[in-house]
Design an enzyme around this catalytic site. Structure first.
Site, PDB file in Angstrom:
ATOM      1  CD  GLU A  44      -1.762  -2.422   1.313  1.00 16.58           C
ATOM      2  OE1 GLU A  44      -0.620  -2.651   1.764  1.00 16.58           O
ATOM      3  OE2 GLU A  44      -2.595  -3.320   1.112  1.00 16.58           O
ATOM      4  CG  HIS A 104      -8.838  -7.254   8.075  1.00 22.90           C
ATOM      5  ND1 HIS A 104      -7.828  -7.725   8.868  1.00 22.90           N
ATOM      6  CD2 HIS A 104      -8.509  -7.611   6.810  1.00 22.90           C
ATOM      7  CE1 HIS A 104      -6.938  -8.341   8.109  1.00 22.90           C
ATOM      8  NE2 HIS A 104      -7.325  -8.287   6.867  1.00 22.90           N
TER       9      HIS A 104
HETATM   10  C1  LIG Z   1      -1.645  -4.803   4.195  1.00 30.00           C
HETATM   11  C2  LIG Z   1      -2.656  -5.742   3.662  1.00 30.00           C
HETATM   12  N1  LIG Z   1      -3.103  -5.631   2.382  1.00 30.00           N
HETATM   13  C3  LIG Z   1      -4.007  -6.473   1.881  1.00 30.00           C
HETATM   14  C4  LIG Z   1      -4.527  -7.487   2.646  1.00 30.00           C
HETATM   15  C5  LIG Z   1      -5.576  -8.466   2.071  1.00 30.00           C
HETATM   16  N2  LIG Z   1      -4.972  -9.802   1.898  1.00 30.00           N
HETATM   17  C6  LIG Z   1      -5.088 -10.739   2.847  1.00 30.00           C
HETATM   18  S1  LIG Z   1      -4.238 -12.124   2.452  1.00 30.00           S
HETATM   19  C7  LIG Z   1      -3.713 -11.481   0.993  1.00 30.00           C
HETATM   20  C8  LIG Z   1      -2.838 -12.304   0.089  1.00 30.00           C
HETATM   21  C9  LIG Z   1      -1.535 -12.662   0.763  1.00 30.00           C
HETATM   22  O1  LIG Z   1      -0.844 -13.635  -0.007  1.00 30.00           O
HETATM   23  P1  LIG Z   1       0.445 -14.358   0.550  1.00 30.00           P
HETATM   24  O2  LIG Z   1       1.291 -13.390   1.303  1.00 30.00           O
HETATM   25  O3  LIG Z   1       1.092 -15.060  -0.590  1.00 30.00           O
HETATM   26  O4  LIG Z   1      -0.081 -15.413   1.623  1.00 30.00           O
HETATM   27  P2  LIG Z   1      -0.996 -16.682   1.339  1.00 30.00           P
HETATM   28  O5  LIG Z   1      -2.412 -16.212   1.527  1.00 30.00           O
HETATM   29  O6  LIG Z   1      -0.720 -17.176  -0.027  1.00 30.00           O
HETATM   30  O7  LIG Z   1      -0.627 -17.686   2.394  1.00 30.00           O
HETATM   31  C10 LIG Z   1      -4.203 -10.197   0.816  1.00 30.00           C
HETATM   32  C11 LIG Z   1      -3.973  -9.344  -0.360  1.00 30.00           C
HETATM   33  C12 LIG Z   1      -4.077  -7.571   3.996  1.00 30.00           C
HETATM   34  N3  LIG Z   1      -4.584  -8.496   4.827  1.00 30.00           N
HETATM   35  N4  LIG Z   1      -3.148  -6.714   4.454  1.00 30.00           N
END
Ligand SMILES: Cc1ncc(C[n+]2csc(CCOP(=O)(O)OP(=O)(O)O)c2C)c(N)n1
Ligand SMILES: Cc1ncc(C[n+]2csc(CCOP(=O)(O)OP(=O)(O)O)c2C)c(N)n1
Ligand SMILES: [Mg+2]
Ligand SMILES: [Mg+2]
Lengths: 345, 339, 345, 339
Positions: free
Chosen positions: C81, C150
């Site tokens: 972000e 959130h």
């Molecule tokens: C700062 C922030 N931005 C966006 C989100 C929304 N979000 C939650 S999980 C995720 C994807 C994360 O992917 P990854 O780090 O690869 O972990 P995985 O879910 O694959 O284990 C997103 C975009 C968040 N929780 N925090």
């Protein structure tokens, strides 16, 4: 009880040293707080006092030419506020008691996610399994032509966040007593220091166990005609205004809130019940500043006591300009306070 | 019928290998139940399961000093809690937001914590917890303890600025921490190649003097070997390390992600299914005569039953009392009440 | 003028498409907003519409297996972000008009330094040399058990920052008209959408040049006995409360502020002058929320009109808990509004 | 007396080399005047000069397309503004906070902007502007222009999380940007080795598929060669690149930093003085018969006089009108007025 005259800066330094001497778990971290003494020289001497021997080092000298190791209890950090606050929070989760210096509170804006969305919520999200005895301190507010990006008063944002405690002492004695209380507190505490206060001298209570509990406002001047509600440097602006008002026969009471969260509404309300008039004074941008919260509360809870609308004096709603003549326009002074006192009538 | 392996051929004592298998099977059933709870409306919000990634919890966490080393991860945290010894019913109850939960329902699926077992959560801000992890490692070094901190993060999280700031400080001060990047090739609906300039994420440790390597996360046997080696080294050298573990989530990003084909193909999924960690591990156990198919079916049935009981018991746990909404905002005072 | 029934979500999508069609400089960027359609499915179809051909790509497919390139006008970003907002701001400095989607406004906390200390101050620090036509939009407020990290309502913080404009529409028509105005605005605009509103249906004016200027509040319900001042989803809570109050013979006026900065005090004051009573309602944490600013202003500027203290209804001062029964305690509902109306008397 | 070099031996046409010399000399005098203004109380706040680092502005910016390529830096920005063509008096007036300033006194020393010359400032939050820079590069690619973006940042700033996030996106989308890390070995009072896990900062481009290299920033001749090569390559390939330019600030961090010995030794300063960029460049010009000592003294005198006139003219510029405090908060409305 005996006391010593010292500056606001010295009072903070003394509080840090006393608490570091008292509790091995207390340490400080921040940018240039070691040999460089901090940009406002608050931590002068601490590296020398606590990081003399190799056994006092968190890490050996990173480079042959550099004699000193990284202090264990005085940790100089890179310029990475989110990481600094996050790491301090993580350390605090294990029971250590970090005191983080923000070179200026304006830089805490980079770390707000760590402060608001991590530190402040941990005790609640774990339902009490973890506490975060963390203190974040530093200069907040305009100094002298630091320009728009370096002149924020952000205590109001913090005071809006459940899980944080927020204090803004106005005198050396309050600074020492409240910083010691902050360090002994098991919750994350935001401790804001206005740069204009560092050189201010005052009597400071000598007792090493003298702490000032949060949530208790201080009557900085007893009066009967109007209550000036304020904190941090604005307390002195209000005292100056009160002196001038006195010449005109208006006897103002000055309430130094000093603790924004928790907020001592009782003392504020008692003052208003006595004076029937109130003006809330703060340096932060007027619209949406924490003074609005205080004014809204007085307006609602002291409705029947009020003989006049609750006045407010705040900083101009503009980014802080560099030009000194323009900057001075932005920061409330005693004339602005007096004008508001007269306006509400 | 292959000849039984002698103990020395095996990566770990037979009884351990069997226990790991039970743990993997159990975790998978537990996660199925978690998703079921969501579909039943017993769990809400965001819920992310570990199906397909089990070795990263079961393998790695069986090689740490449980209850001593620090462990922290993001929101995909059920497996870590269970593996560290959290009571399964309390874990499921937390996922259901019940008073019997690890945090009496205040945290939920994304925010599991169990400090008694040194499990530090359970975090929802992508990348945010990596700084907390650095702080755990800092605390260990501050106290001159030889605890190792294990910090799990996703491939998507490995782009977060605070992760780099933390790696820098960990490298600067030689903190004993292992960052395990669970590279499951997707950040929600975004493929690795679409979010990382260089998909070889282990390289991110390079500019900060960390040890860094890419390891396999599918094959339990390899995971057990690598994790032991890396954890022991970290404890010895007190040097930080970035491990990119290649893995795969068989299911959607979260319980609400019901259309995986928006971002990955069926073909890709079928391909990966062949490398399902449980399938591979069971084949190993069978080939080496550790367990027979029959025994494994038996284990599977037992663990399923356990998971079902946990689900039922958790469902019995009452919702928190309304007054609890105000408790534990602070350690020593209550917040101002009321609307 | 003719209108079409659609959801709040569809209204936002339509506004985005109309503005992207109108102005080649408008583009959207954010996490999973392309083929994934955004977590709340707001941007469904935009990647397909604007990024069909290789000429519509900012960058060729990053990987052979991946057919699609990176959209030029629909840019999927990594989960960073601060970087996203900073890059959007940089692009805006050159005259492009980025619309950034925050997956939830809670994540904007990570980007506050870029928003507050960069985007909001550029026009001033350059004394007008640069303007920043940037829109940051996304869901703000609690949804359904998203837990403490959130569920923030942070519009109040933004509304405190000079240089930003902040809007929080409550209906599909306002959403479309105000988002189009936001995209055409040359200043950084924070556009917050409550997740509870996306599925809400309403009539939306058809005209592609229909925009709703900022700083104009909307009377959502005409009344005579008390003014309920609110914005975003709380408008509907207040309307429900008003219906119940009507049954008891209390005829409440509901003022949908919809634009927090600039704030239409005139419409608010006129309503209070008519009803002599006001309750400010907002979902954000009660203490220090923007409702305090509105209440403080009414308290001071409408002092003589008021027959009762200005009431306030806000979210509980606690981090949002996961448990649904606890979460529901935190969010104001019509009963809380009615209770406050009765309390102020 | 060395034999005059033939044009072909020279790194650039003789008249250019002479102009560069003038620009370096002028910048140094200008900066001395800036510090003087601070000591005289005509400038306040934080003020950071470029003394010792001149080749990074004079050398690099003479190899871009001025007025077309985008340039952005942090608060140590006087040299960039002047080099891009900002009126020196308006620049000095801004440093003094006067109405004749580039931003009529609203920005000050740290916040110089001159959009007519595509100079995008002038930023005070360490690392923060690197993301804006990425946005400038994004805009160029969005518009299918071949502008290159030059983003200067300090060694201390190269630890900032947002810088890594930006490098990742620039690498992901192949944006035409050059990050010039002005490695002057110190971040305020913190030595490079005390803030960077690995002092070889160019490595930071590696995980993001950037071109990356360390170059010299003292020797103007080398700087001219490297900068031309790197800028041309970036424009051609539209690939991002991280350049670590080794340099040195002869003076304190800012005008207020009056005790450098808190963090570096006198011996170190004496050592570095031998590599002062202006000294090295003048030696080159003399050795190659481009300019004689006498001519250079002449130039020095002329440029000093210019700087003095600029200082005096700027001092004449009136302070802004009080009402201006409200102007340009927004493009189309005024903020609410009053306390
Ligand atoms: C700062 C922030 N931005 C966006 C989100 C929304 N979000 C939650 S999980 C995720 C994807 C994360 O992917 P990854 O780090 O690869 O972990 P995985 O879910 O694959 O284990 C997103 C975009 C968040 N929780 N925090
Ligand atoms: C986020 C942030 N933190 C701290 C500061 C205070 N500060 C200003 S300059 C500086 C040192 C930066 O050093 P470097 O990046 O090496 O640049 P240099 O001054 O050497 O050119 C610091 C700590 C700041 N301006 N912003
Ligand atoms: Mg992933
Ligand atoms: Mg430097």
């Amino acid at each position: 009880m005996s006391s010593t005259t010292m500056t606001y800066r010295e009072a903070i330094r003394l509080a840090l040293m006393e608490e570091m001497d008292r509790d091995e778990n207390v340490f400080i971290m921040g940018e240039d707080i070691g040999k460089y003494k901090g940009t406002f020289r608050v931590t002068d001497g601490l590296f020398e006092k606590y990081c003399q021997n190799t056994s006092d080092w968190l890490h050996e000298p990173p480079h042959p030419e550099i004699q000193d190791g990284v202090g264990r209890r005085v940790i100089d950090t890179p310029i990475t506020e989110p990481g600094i606050v996050g790491m301090a929070t993580g350390a605090a989760m294990t029971g250590l008691r970090p005191v983080v210096e923000m070179m200026t509170m304006s830089f805490a804006i980079l770390a707000l996610d760590q402060i608001i969305n991590h530190a402040a919520k941990i005790h609640y999200m774990t339902d009490g399994q973890i506490s975060v005895p963390l203190v974040i301190r530093g200069p907040g507010g305009a100094a002298n032509q630091l320009s728009a990006q370096h002149s924020h008063s952000i205590e109001g944002w913090f005071a809006h966040v459940p899980g944080l405690k927020v204090v803004a002492p106005a005198t050396p004695d309050c600074a020492k007593g409240m910083l010691k209380a902050a360090i002994r507190d098991d919750n994350p505490v935001i401790f804001t220091e206005n740069p204009g206060l560092y050189a201010m001298k005052g009597e400071v209570t000598d007792d090493v166990d003298y702490t000032i509990p949060f949530g208790k406002a201080r009557i900085a001047r007893v009066g009967s005609d109007i209550s000036l509600i304020c904190y941090s440097r604005m307390v002195h602006v209000c005292l100056a205004a009160a002196d001038k008002l006195a010449e005109e026969g208006i006897n103002a009471e000055v309430v130094d809130v000093r603790s924004l969260l928790p907020l001592d509404t009782e003392t504020i309300y008692n003052s208003v019940a006595k004076t029937h008039r109130a003006v809330v004074v703060y340096e932060d941008w007027k619209s949406g500043g924490f003074g609005a919260e205080i004014a809204a509360r007085i307006g609602q809870d002291c409705f029947d006591d009020l003989d006049a609308p609750v006045g407010r004096v705040g900083g101009l709603n503009v980014p802080t300009p560099y030009s000194r003549v323009l900057e001075l326009q932005c920061i409330p002074n005693e004339h602005d306070v007096i004008a508001e006192v007269k306006k509400i009538g | 019928m292959p000849k039984p392996a002698t103990a020395s051929d095996l990566v770990a004592p037979k009884e351990d290998l069997i226990r790991y298998h039970r743990e993997m099977v159990y975790l998978r059933h537990f996660e199925e139940k978690s998703n079921f709870a969501y579909r039943q409306g017993k769990a809400g919000g965001y819920l992310h399961v570990y199906i397909g990634m089990e070795p990263l919890a079961v393998g790695w966490l069986n090689n740490i000093r449980k209850g001593y080393d620090y462990v922290i991860t993001a929101y995909r945290d059920h497996g870590h809690a269970l593996q560290l010894g959290s009571d399964p019913t309390a874990t499921m109850a937390e996922i259901m937001g019940r008073s019997g939960g690890l945090s009496r329902g205040k945290g939920g699926s994304m925010h599991l914590y169990d400090i008694a077992n040194q499990f530090y959560g359970g975090w929802g801000i992508v990348g945010g917890h990596t700084a907390l992890a650095g702080g755990l490692a800092l605390a260990a070094k501050y106290r001159k303890e030889d605890r190792v901190t294990l910090c799990y993060l996703g491939d998507g999280a490995s782009n977060a600025g605070v992760f780099f700031e933390t790696m820098n400080m960990c490298g600067l001060w030689d903190l004993p921490i292992i960052f395990i990047i669970e590279n499951n090739l997707y950040a929600m609906g975004t493929a690795l190649e679409r979010h990382a300039a260089d998909p070889e994420l282990y390289k991110r440790g390079f500019p900060f003097k960390h040890d860094y390597e890419r390891v396999d996360g599918h094959d339990m046997v390899t995971v057990l070997k690598d994790s032991k080696r890396i954890i022991d080294r970290c404890r010895e050298t007190s040097k930080p390390c970035v491990v990119e573990a290649m893995t795969w989530r068989t299911v959607g990003h979260g319980a609400a992600d019901n259309d995986r084909q928006l971002y990955r193909t069926k073909a890709e999924e079928d391909e990966m299914a062949k490398r399902d960690c449980l399938y591979l591990y069971e084949k190993y156990l069978e080939d080496n005569g550790v367990l027979t198919r029959a025994q494994m079916d038996q284990i599977d049935a037992e663990e399923l039953e356990k998971a079902e009981k946990v689900y039922d018991d958790a469902s019995e746990s009452p919702h928190p009392e309304i007054e609890e909404v105000y408790s534990n905002v602070y350690t020593d005072m209550e917040p101002e009440k009321g609307h």
